[in-house]
Design a protein around this motif. Structure first.
Motif, PDB file in Angstrom:
ATOM      1  N   SER A  48     -60.885  73.766  -5.997  1.00 21.01           N
ATOM      2  CA  SER A  48     -59.702  73.661  -5.146  1.00 21.01           C
ATOM      3  C   SER A  48     -58.621  72.917  -5.902  1.00 21.01           C
ATOM      4  CB  SER A  48     -60.040  72.911  -3.849  1.00 21.01           C
ATOM      5  OG  SER A  48     -58.860  72.614  -3.109  1.00 21.01           O
ATOM      6  N   PRO A  49     -57.353  73.221  -5.656  1.00 21.97           N
ATOM      7  CA  PRO A  49     -56.276  72.509  -6.344  1.00 21.97           C
ATOM      8  C   PRO A  49     -55.956  71.149  -5.741  1.00 21.97           C
ATOM      9  CG  PRO A  49     -55.347  74.148  -4.891  1.00 21.97           C
ATOM     10  CD  PRO A  49     -56.840  74.331  -4.829  1.00 21.97           C
ATOM     11  N   PHE A  50     -56.573  70.785  -4.614  1.00 19.62           N
ATOM     12  CA  PHE A  50     -56.141  69.603  -3.886  1.00 19.62           C
ATOM     13  C   PHE A  50     -56.682  68.305  -4.467  1.00 19.62           C
ATOM     14  CE2 PHE A  50     -55.456  72.786  -0.519  1.00 19.62           C
ATOM     15  CZ  PHE A  50     -54.126  72.501  -0.253  1.00 19.62           C
ATOM     16  N   ALA A  51     -55.803  67.312  -4.478  1.00 23.32           N
ATOM     17  CA  ALA A  51     -56.165  65.933  -4.743  1.00 23.32           C
ATOM     18  C   ALA A  51     -55.896  65.148  -3.466  1.00 23.32           C
ATOM     19  CB  ALA A  51     -55.347  65.373  -5.904  1.00 23.32           C
ATOM     20  N   ALA A  52     -56.330  63.873  -3.452  1.00 26.38           N
ATOM     21  CA  ALA A  52     -56.146  63.071  -2.244  1.00 26.38           C
ATOM     22  C   ALA A  52     -56.049  61.601  -2.603  1.00 26.38           C
ATOM     23  CB  ALA A  52     -57.300  63.296  -1.272  1.00 26.38           C
ATOM     24  N   LEU A  53     -55.356  60.867  -1.752  1.00 24.50           N
ATOM     25  CA  LEU A  53     -55.178  59.427  -1.889  1.00 24.50           C
ATOM     26  C   LEU A  53     -55.894  58.731  -0.742  1.00 24.50           C
ATOM     27  CD1 LEU A  53     -51.339  59.622  -2.437  1.00 24.50           C
ATOM     28  CD2 LEU A  53     -52.987  59.135  -4.243  1.00 24.50           C
ATOM     29  N   ALA A  54     -56.563  57.618  -1.041  1.00 23.14           N
ATOM     30  CA  ALA A  54     -57.187  56.847   0.032  1.00 23.14           C
ATOM     31  C   ALA A  54     -56.146  56.350   1.018  1.00 23.14           C
ATOM     32  CB  ALA A  54     -57.972  55.675  -0.551  1.00 23.14           C
ATOM     33  N   ASP A  55     -54.989  55.937   0.502  1.00 21.21           N
ATOM     34  CA  ASP A  55     -53.900  55.441   1.353  1.00 21.21           C
ATOM     35  C   ASP A  55     -52.576  55.744   0.667  1.00 21.21           C
ATOM     36  OD1 ASP A  55     -52.067  54.129   2.898  1.00 21.21           O
ATOM     37  OD2 ASP A  55     -52.973  52.143   2.722  1.00 21.21           O
ATOM     38  N   PRO A  56     -51.837  56.732   1.156  1.00 20.56           N
ATOM     39  CA  PRO A  56     -50.557  57.082   0.514  1.00 20.56           C
ATOM     40  C   PRO A  56     -49.542  55.952   0.491  1.00 20.56           C
ATOM     41  CG  PRO A  56     -51.270  58.836   1.993  1.00 20.56           C
ATOM     42  CD  PRO A  56     -52.170  57.668   2.252  1.00 20.56           C
ATOM     43  N   ARG A  60     -51.745  51.239  -5.352  1.00 19.13           N
ATOM     44  CA  ARG A  60     -52.966  51.362  -6.164  1.00 19.13           C
ATOM     45  C   ARG A  60     -53.535  52.778  -6.091  1.00 19.13           C
ATOM     46  NH1 ARG A  60     -56.712  46.987  -3.643  1.00 19.13           N
ATOM     47  NH2 ARG A  60     -55.854  48.067  -1.797  1.00 19.13           N
ATOM     48  N   SER A  61     -53.377  53.433  -4.937  1.00 15.47           N
ATOM     49  CA  SER A  61     -53.835  54.818  -4.816  1.00 15.47           C
ATOM     50  C   SER A  61     -53.060  55.719  -5.766  1.00 15.47           C
ATOM     51  CB  SER A  61     -53.684  55.309  -3.375  1.00 15.47           C
ATOM     52  OG  SER A  61     -54.569  54.647  -2.502  1.00 15.47           O
ATOM     53  N   TRP A  62     -51.747  55.518  -5.837  1.00 17.60           N
ATOM     54  CA  TRP A  62     -50.918  56.325  -6.723  1.00 17.60           C
ATOM     55  C   TRP A  62     -51.230  56.017  -8.190  1.00 17.60           C
ATOM     56  CZ3 TRP A  62     -48.102  60.389  -5.214  1.00 17.60           C
ATOM     57  CH2 TRP A  62     -47.823  60.500  -3.854  1.00 17.60           C
ATOM     58  N   ALA A  63     -51.542  54.761  -8.498  1.00 16.08           N
ATOM     59  CA  ALA A  63     -51.923  54.414  -9.870  1.00 16.08           C
ATOM     60  C   ALA A  63     -53.222  55.111 -10.254  1.00 16.08           C
ATOM     61  CB  ALA A  63     -52.061  52.904 -10.008  1.00 16.08           C
ATOM     62  N   ASP A  64     -54.170  55.162  -9.315  1.00 12.04           N
ATOM     63  CA  ASP A  64     -55.430  55.850  -9.598  1.00 12.04           C
ATOM     64  C   ASP A  64     -55.210  57.357  -9.736  1.00 12.04           C
ATOM     65  OD1 ASP A  64     -56.937  53.590  -9.731  1.00 12.04           O
ATOM     66  OD2 ASP A  64     -57.975  53.867  -7.825  1.00 12.04           O
ATOM     67  N   ARG A  66     -52.499  58.800 -10.864  1.00 12.08           N
ATOM     68  CA  ARG A  66     -51.894  59.014 -12.182  1.00 12.08           C
ATOM     69  C   ARG A  66     -52.956  58.933 -13.275  1.00 12.08           C
ATOM     70  NH1 ARG A  66     -46.858  55.485 -14.800  1.00 12.08           N
ATOM     71  NH2 ARG A  66     -46.737  56.638 -16.790  1.00 12.08           N
ATOM     72  N   ALA A  67     -53.871  57.994 -13.161  1.00 17.58           N
ATOM     73  CA  ALA A  67     -54.949  57.890 -14.139  1.00 17.58           C
ATOM     74  C   ALA A  67     -55.852  59.116 -14.105  1.00 17.58           C
ATOM     75  CB  ALA A  67     -55.767  56.625 -13.876  1.00 17.58           C
ATOM     76  N   LEU A  68     -56.011  59.695 -12.930  1.00 19.79           N
ATOM     77  CA  LEU A  68     -56.881  60.860 -12.778  1.00 19.79           C
ATOM     78  C   LEU A  68     -56.254  62.117 -13.353  1.00 19.79           C
ATOM     79  CD1 LEU A  68     -59.370  62.302 -11.570  1.00 19.79           C
ATOM     80  CD2 LEU A  68     -58.152  62.368  -9.384  1.00 19.79           C
ATOM     81  N   VAL A  69     -54.985  62.389 -13.018  1.00 20.79           N
ATOM     82  CA  VAL A  69     -54.382  63.659 -13.419  1.00 20.79           C
ATOM     83  C   VAL A  69     -53.732  63.595 -14.790  1.00 20.79           C
ATOM     84  CG1 VAL A  69     -54.037  64.300 -11.009  1.00 20.79           C
ATOM     85  CG2 VAL A  69     -52.155  63.251 -12.279  1.00 20.79           C
ATOM     86  N   GLY A  70     -53.303  62.382 -15.218  1.00 20.16           N
ATOM     87  CA  GLY A  70     -52.656  62.238 -16.519  1.00 20.16           C
ATOM     88  C   GLY A  70     -51.147  62.213 -16.403  1.00 20.16           C
ATOM     89  N   ASP A  71     -50.499  61.525 -17.347  1.00 19.31           N
ATOM     90  CA  ASP A  71     -49.046  61.418 -17.353  1.00 19.31           C
ATOM     91  C   ASP A  71     -48.395  62.795 -17.409  1.00 19.31           C
ATOM     92  OD1 ASP A  71     -49.332  58.719 -17.329  1.00 19.31           O
ATOM     93  OD2 ASP A  71     -48.654  58.372 -19.383  1.00 19.31           O
ATOM     94  N   GLY A  72     -47.414  63.010 -16.544  1.00 19.09           N
ATOM     95  CA  GLY A  72     -46.653  64.249 -16.557  1.00 19.09           C
ATOM     96  C   GLY A  72     -47.360  65.442 -15.948  1.00 19.09           C
ATOM     97  N   GLU A  73     -48.562  65.243 -15.427  1.00 14.04           N
ATOM     98  CA  GLU A  73     -49.315  66.367 -14.858  1.00 14.04           C
ATOM     99  C   GLU A  73     -49.067  66.459 -13.352  1.00 14.04           C
ATOM    100  OE1 GLU A  73     -50.791  68.568 -16.665  1.00 14.04           O
ATOM    101  OE2 GLU A  73     -50.494  67.459 -18.543  1.00 14.04           O
ATOM    102  N   VAL A  74     -49.404  67.617 -12.782  1.00 11.75           N
ATOM    103  CA  VAL A  74     -49.088  67.915 -11.394  1.00 11.75           C
ATOM    104  C   VAL A  74     -50.335  67.799 -10.523  1.00 11.75           C
ATOM    105  CG1 VAL A  74     -48.295  69.712  -9.799  1.00 11.75           C
ATOM    106  CG2 VAL A  74     -47.137  69.380 -11.994  1.00 11.75           C
ATOM    107  N   ALA A  75     -50.162  67.226  -9.340  1.00 10.05           N
ATOM    108  CA  ALA A  75     -51.231  67.148  -8.348  1.00 10.05           C
ATOM    109  C   ALA A  75     -50.747  67.753  -7.043  1.00 10.05           C
ATOM    110  CB  ALA A  75     -51.647  65.691  -8.130  1.00 10.05           C
ATOM    111  N   PRO A  84     -43.821  57.874  -4.433  1.00 11.83           N
ATOM    112  CA  PRO A  84     -43.107  56.679  -4.884  1.00 11.83           C
ATOM    113  C   PRO A  84     -42.192  56.955  -6.071  1.00 11.83           C
ATOM    114  CG  PRO A  84     -45.391  56.613  -5.581  1.00 11.83           C
ATOM    115  CD  PRO A  84     -45.264  57.810  -4.699  1.00 11.83           C
ATOM    116  N   ASP A  85     -41.394  55.982  -6.416  1.00 14.03           N
ATOM    117  CA  ASP A  85     -40.494  56.095  -7.560  1.00 14.03           C
ATOM    118  C   ASP A  85     -41.274  56.465  -8.811  1.00 14.03           C
ATOM    119  OD1 ASP A  85     -38.413  55.403  -5.941  1.00 14.03           O
ATOM    120  OD2 ASP A  85     -38.292  53.309  -6.613  1.00 14.03           O
TER     121      ASP A  85
END
Length: 244
Positions: A48-56, A60-64, A66-75, A84-85
């Motif tokens: 599936s193409p979907f990703a998810a955040l524990a708390d949008p 810290r969810s967004w940092a995780d 970014r670490a998961l998908v990689g810089d500049g990649e799409v989720a 976020p910014d």
């Protein structure tokens, strides 16, 4: 890889169903960032193409993520209105979430269970009808049923997200040459019957612009619950820089 950390419950599990599924029934299909206590996860990319955040709302969810998908990649995310910014929204679809309140669930004797051997036909029907994303291993997420005419797959529906107590009905589609026969309705009822047998409640998503489908689902016993957004977001950073 470590399983995601469980955070305090959302007001309702269907407010964040992808996270609830990835941290529960679908853990076996999940990918997490390196290290423990992950606050983001995604489905294996052939599932599936979907990703998810524990708390949008939690940076810290967004940092995780970014670490998961990689810089500049799409989720691809559900239920997030504004990232976020530093994150770029590259796609946005207004959706609707409907829940079963009075559906008549019943088996469909002509329906057959679809599996790995049927994937090429399934993908061709998905390509033709465009009910939403479907990948080579999506069929592993739950029960998928189809109806054949003269050996050809002409309609299907199945199970996707499985947050606790609920199962999403997804990939509902009918070949254009066989519409108007009630095939999709029969399959939705049959998939729902299997969900109900497990003591769970069916729900589903569709595009807010798909008014014909919404009217159909409401006419057979689904009720609008909320209007989530589905976003494609690009992580901060530049993947090209890695290779410069």
């Amino acid at each position: 890889m470590s399983a995601p950390a469980h955070t305090s419950p959302n007001p309702h599990v269907l407010d964040n169903p992808a996270w609830a599924a990835l941290s529960g029934a679908h853990t076996a299909f999940a990918e997490y960032p390196a290290g423990g206590g992950a606050l983001a996860a995604r489905y294996s990319r052939d599932v599936s193409p979907f990703a998810a955040l524990a708390d949008p709302e939690d940076p810290r969810s967004w940092a995780d993520l970014r670490a998961l998908v990689g810089d500049g990649e799409v989720a691809s995310l559900a239920g997030v209105l504004t990232p976020p910014d530093g994150w770029e929204t590259v796609g946005r679809i207004q959706g609707v979430q409907l829940v079963d309140t009075s559906l008549r669930a019943e088996p469909a004797p002509e329906a057959v269970r679809l599996g790995a051997d049927d994937v090429p036909e399934v993908l061709e029907l998905i390509r033709l009808t465009e009910p939403g994303p479907f990948l080579p291993r999506t069929v592993e997420l739950g029960t998928y049923l189809g109806i054949r005419r003269r050996g050809r797959l002409v309609a299907m529906a199945g199970e996707r997200l499985r947050p606790p107590g609920w199962t999403e009905i997804s990939a509902v589609c009918t070949h254009p040459d066989h519409r108007g026969q009630g095939l999709a309705t029969r399959l939705v009822r049959a998939v729902a019957a299997g969900i109900r047998e497990r003591g769970e409640v069916p729900f589903l998503h569709t595009s807010a612009s798909n008014t014909r489908a919404i009217r159909l689902y409401e006419s057979i016993g689904f009720t609008l619950r909320r209007r989530p957004f589905f976003l494609a977001v690009r992580a901060p950073g530049n993947t090209a820089a890695k290779f410069s």
